[in-house]
Design an enzyme around this catalytic site. Structure first.
Site, PDB file in Angstrom:
ATOM      1  N   ALA A 124       4.058   7.008  -1.655  1.00 24.83           N
ATOM      2  CA  ALA A 124       5.343   7.356  -2.269  1.00 24.83           C
ATOM      3  C   ALA A 124       5.127   8.193  -3.526  1.00 24.83           C
ATOM      4  CB  ALA A 124       6.135   6.093  -2.598  1.00 24.83           C
ATOM      5  N   THR A 180       0.818  -1.218   0.000  1.00 20.36           N
ATOM      6  CA  THR A 180       0.000   0.000   0.000  1.00 20.36           C
ATOM      7  C   THR A 180       0.851   1.267   0.000  1.00 20.36           C
ATOM      8  OG1 THR A 180      -1.883   1.042   1.101  1.00 20.36           O
ATOM      9  CG2 THR A 180      -0.178   0.155   2.534  1.00 20.36           C
ATOM     10  N   LYS A 181       2.117   1.146   0.374  1.00 20.16           N
ATOM     11  CA  LYS A 181       2.988   2.316   0.459  1.00 20.16           C
ATOM     12  C   LYS A 181       3.313   2.926  -0.899  1.00 20.16           C
ATOM     13  CE  LYS A 181       3.472   2.311   4.985  1.00 20.16           C
ATOM     14  NZ  LYS A 181       2.931   3.400   5.810  1.00 20.16           N
ATOM     15  N   ASP A 182       3.066   2.184  -1.982  1.00 18.77           N
ATOM     16  CA  ASP A 182       3.236   2.767  -3.322  1.00 18.77           C
ATOM     17  C   ASP A 182       2.392   4.027  -3.468  1.00 18.77           C
ATOM     18  OD1 ASP A 182       4.826   0.621  -3.942  1.00 18.77           O
ATOM     19  OD2 ASP A 182       3.546  -0.168  -5.524  1.00 18.77           O
TER      20      ASP A 182
END
Length: 346
Positions: free
Chosen positions: A52, A47-49
Site C-alpha cells: 500500500a 503484510t499488505k502495508d
C-alpha cells in the site's frame, strides 16, 4: 524541546522491519529450524502495508496521484485496510470493492477507517460485472481523478517485497535461509521476496501454499488455466480464480494445497501452542509447512522462514468463533482439544 522527543512522524514509519520468531511447539517432532516472519507487527497488522505504501508513493513520485485524488482497489480486506490507513495519513479518499467472503470484522473495520465499501458476491467469475474486479474497474472509470491500485496485475506489488521483505529476511537469517514458505493470492509477497532471495542464493527453495478451489497450483505445474479447478472455498486472501500477473511462477519451486478446515484449526493451534493470535491465512501457511514436512522436504539443517501475513483480530467472527466453526462442520471430537469452555459465575 520538541526535537529531543524520540517519536515517529506517523504510523507509516512503522511499516516493515517485522520480526522473525522461532516456532517451537507447533513444529515439535519436525526436522529443521522454523521461523515465522510475523507481519502483524506492521501498523495495519498485515503484510499488505508494504505494498500500500510503496505503490502509493510510487504513484505520487510519478505524478499519477495528486492532492484530491481517490484511491480505488479490489481487496479481500487486508489491502483495503492498509490503503485506507495510508489514505488517511496522506489525505486521499479511498473506495474499496470487497469480496463477500471477507469477514464481517474486516468489512466493519474498513467502514470505520473512512473508506467507501462495496461488497461484491464472491462466487462469481472474474469477468462477471458483479465481481469485485469488475466493480473496482467500473468505479475507477466513473470517478474522476482516481487511481486504481490493481494489486493482482501491478508489477509494483512484487517490487515492494523485493525491496523490503526479501532483504529483511536475508539480513535476519545472515543468508542462512534454505526454504521460504508463503501463501499465494496476488502472488506479490511470495514472488517479490523469492526474486530477491534467489538472486542472493539460487538454492533457496520457495514453497507456495494454495487453496483447494484455486487455479494457481495447477497453472504453476502445467501453465494451463483450468476452470474445472475453481469452486467456492472459505480462506480469504489465498488462492485465485484467475492468473495474476503479479505472480512470478518462475521463482516458485513448488505449490501445495491446503483445506479450509485444516487451515482454520491450525490457526487456532498456533494461538494455543505459540501464543500467536494470527489470521486464517497464517493458519494456512503453517498447515502448508506441516504438509511439506510430511513429504520429507526438510532435514535437520533446514532453516525455514514462513511468512505469516495478518492478525487474528480480522477473523473473530470466523475462525475464532465456535459458532462459525460449527456451522462449517469443522468441529468434531478429534478437534475438541483446540477449544476451551467459558464458565459464567453467577
Amino acid at each position: 524541546m520538541a526535537e529531543d522527543i524520540k517519536a515517529y512522524n506517523s504510523v507509516l514509519e512503522l511499516i516493515g522491519n517485522t520480526p522473525l520468531v522461532k516456532l517451537n511447539k507447533i513444529t515439535e517432532g519436525i526436522e529443521g529450524n522454523f521461523y515465522a516472519k510475523v507481519e502483524s507487527f506492521n501498523p495495519g497488522h498485515s503484510t499488505k502495508d508494504r505494498i500500500a505504501l510503496y505503490i502509493i508513493e510510487e504513484a505520487e513520485r510519478r505524478g499519477v496521484l495528486k492532492p484530491g485524488s481517490t484511491i480505488i482497489e479490489t481487496t479481500s480486506g487486508n489491502t483495503g485496510f492498509s490503503l485506507a490507513m495510508v489514505s488517511i495519513i496522506k489525505g486521499y479518499d479511498c473506495i474499496l470493492a470487497v469480496s463477500s467472503k471477507s469477514s464481517k470484522d474486516k468489512i466493519d473495520t474498513l467502514k470505520n477507517m473512512g473508506a467507501k465499501v462495496y461488497v461484491c458476491p464472491a462466487n462469481v467469475s472474474a469477468d462477471d460485472p458483479r465481481s469485485y474486479y469488475q466493480v473496482a474497474r467500473r468505479l475507477h472509470e466513473e470517478t474522476k481523478g482516481s487511481v486504481y491500485i490493481n494489486q493482482y496485475f501491478n508489477e509494483l506489488n512484487m517490487d515492494a517485497h523485493y525491496r523490503s521483505t526479501g532483504p529483511e529476511i536475508w539480513e535476519q537469517t545472515n543468508g542462512k535461509i534454505t526454504h521460504l514458505i508463503a501463501c499465494s493470492g496476488t502472488g506479490g509477497t511470495i514472488s517479490g521476496t523469492a526474486r530477491f532471495l534467489k538472486e542472493q542464493n539460487p538454492n533457496v527453495k520457495v514453497l507456495g501454499v494454495d487453496a483447494f478451489g484455486s487455479v494457481l497450483k495447477k497453472y504453476h505445474e502445467t501453465r494451463e488455466f483450468d476452470e474445472k479447478e475453481i469452486y467456492p472455498y472459505r480462506i480469504e486472501g489465498l488462492g485465485k480464480n484467475l492468473i495474476p500477473t503479479a505472480t512470478d511462477f518462475e521463482v516458485i519451486d513448488r505449490f501445495i494445497k491446503v483445506t479450509d478446515e485444516d487451515s482454520a484449526h491450525t490457526a487456532r493451534e498456533l494461538v494455543l501452542k505459540e501464543g500467536m493470535f494470527l489470521g486464517y491465512t497464517s493458519g494456512a501457511a503453517i498447515q502448508g509447512l506441516k504438509q511439506f514436512a510430511a513429504e520429507g522436504v526438510f532435514d535437520k539443517n533446514s532453516n525455514v522462514i514462513i511468512i505469516l501475513p495478518d492478525h487474528g483480530s480480522r477473523y473473530l467472527s470466523k475462525v475464532y468463533s465456535d459458532e462459525w466453526m460449527s456451522k462449517q462442520g469443522f468441529f468434531d471430537s478429534v478437534r475438541a482439544e483446540n477449544t476451551t469452555e467459558i464458565e459464567f459465575i453467577k
